[in-house]
Design a protein around this motif. Structure first.
Motif, mmCIF file in Angstrom:
data_model
loop_
_atom_site.group_PDB
_atom_site.id
_atom_site.type_symbol
_atom_site.label_atom_id
_atom_site.label_comp_id
_atom_site.label_asym_id
_atom_site.label_seq_id
_atom_site.Cartn_x
_atom_site.Cartn_y
_atom_site.Cartn_z
ATOM 1 N N ARG A 1 29.941 38.844 37.404
ATOM 2 C CA ARG A 1 30.898 39.560 36.552
ATOM 3 C C ARG A 1 32.263 38.868 36.554
ATOM 4 O O ARG A 1 32.924 38.756 35.519
ATOM 5 C CB ARG A 1 31.036 41.008 37.029
ATOM 6 N N ASP B 1 36.020 41.643 32.434
ATOM 7 C CA ASP B 1 36.128 43.036 32.852
ATOM 8 C C ASP B 1 37.191 43.190 33.938
ATOM 9 O O ASP B 1 37.290 42.351 34.847
ATOM 10 C CB ASP B 1 34.794 43.536 33.405
ATOM 11 N N ILE C 1 34.797 46.588 37.651
ATOM 12 C CA ILE C 1 33.685 45.925 38.340
ATOM 13 C C ILE C 1 33.426 46.610 39.676
ATOM 14 O O ILE C 1 32.281 46.899 40.039
ATOM 15 C CB ILE C 1 33.983 44.429 38.557
#
Length: 337
Positions: free
Chosen positions: A291, A297, A302
């Motif tokens: 991620r 993000d 996360i």
């Protein structure tokens, strides 16, 4: 990806560009957080052996000629026990791989498989090729031993003669959860010691020529595929934990989903060289790094998606796994790309 780059170190030493080989298998070594299937890894293993005409990946002073693994199997398959098979293996490797000496010791209910450098494999003890040489030979000997006796052989502990590599978090699944690192002094030679229960040396060899013929189809890369069922429980637990995110089910809850008692699940995971906590940590690590590397993000999102109720705990985990804070790691990955 650390196992892939280690495997390619021999090409690097010969100044051979691996890109054509990697492109054919759709492997991108620039993304250190990516993973490939074990089948692609085995294919890369075999193709690299044939490209170099060396089953030792170009990592040693003399090539380990194509066919060496087959004759290693033929030398050991007629042994009456695992102990004798490993003795024959040691003598054979002394001929085809003199840079590493293999021996087996037995005392006080414990057996030790020893892999010792007879000459420096690299000037830098933490050279990726040297690290891979020990990883590869231990995996080969362990996998072959499991196949010969027809069952998994649990390693109680392994001491590796180098500092923790970047991919050390995968060692519990491949080798044992009790993986230790004792760095070799610069300029010296090192010794790997893998410990297991001594009574396993007395197991009879259960394979015959017919089984060997089937086994050699896809060898020696096939050694990476051996006993995949031994990791079945690890994979099932990992899948259940991933589906449950951001919730973090307990071991008891996962055991109930699998229709097992918690004690049985704990034992099964231990037999596969892992634990419930290790699987949970590894899953979070892989998803975290993916991620951070591949999305924009927010860090808080996360952390929440991975089941961290406290963002500071997420930060501490990231530092423990990468040596960097999440923001710094993201910037580092962006600059590397």
């Amino acid at each position: 990806m650390g196992f892939v780059t280690g495997m390619l170190a021999g090409l690097d030493r010969r100044l051979v560009d691996p890109q054509a080989l990697l492109a054919a298998l759709d492997i991108d070594i620039s993304d250190i957080t990516s993973r490939i299937t074990i089948e692609r890894y085995a294919t890369l293993y075999n193709r690299l052996n044939h490209q170099l005409e060396d089953e030792g990946f170009g990592l040693f002073a003399q090539p380990m000629r194509i066919g060496s693994f087959e004759f290693l199997c033929r030398a050991s398959i007629s042994a009456p026990s695992l102990a004798e098979a490993l003795t024959r293996t040691s003598r054979f490797l002394h001929i085809v791989l003199p840079d590493l000496a293999v021996s087996v010791r037995r005392a006080h209910g414990k057996a030790e498989l020893v892999i010792a450098e007879t000459r420096k494999l690299a000037d830098n003890p933490d050279d990726p090729g040297r690290i891979f040489a020990f990883e590869w030979l231990l995996r080969l000997l362990h996998g072959l031993s499991c196949w010969l006796v027809g069952r998994g052989i649990g390693l109680d502990s392994v001491i590796f003669p180098y500092r923790k590599p970047a991919h050390f978090a995968d060692y519990p699944l491949i080798f044992t959860e009790d993986s230790r690192f004792a760095p070799t002094l610069s300029g010296g030679t090192g010794t790997l010691v893998a410990s297991f229960k001594a009574n396993l040396l007395d197991l009879p060899i259960r394979r015959d020529e017919a089984a060997l013929a089937a086994f050699l189809d896809g060898a020696p890369g096939k050694i990476a595929l051996l006993y995949r069922r031994d990791r079945e429980m690890v994979i099932r637990v990992r899948d259940l934990l991933r589906v449950a995110l951001p919730a973090t089910p307990s071991l008891d809850a996962i055991a109930d989903r699998l229709h097992l008692s918690p004690r049985t699940l704990h034992r099964r995971l231990g037999e596969e060289g892992s634990s419930f906590r290790a699987i949970k940590d590894d899953l979070r690590r892989d998803l975290m790094l993916a991620r951070l590397s591949k999305t924009d993000d927010p860090v808080g999102r996360i952390a929440a998606d991975l089941g961290y109720t406290d963002t500071s705990a997420f930060y501490r985990a990231c530092v423990a796994w990468t040596g960097m804070s999440p923001i710094r790691y993201r910037r580092h990955r962006a600059s590397a790309n």
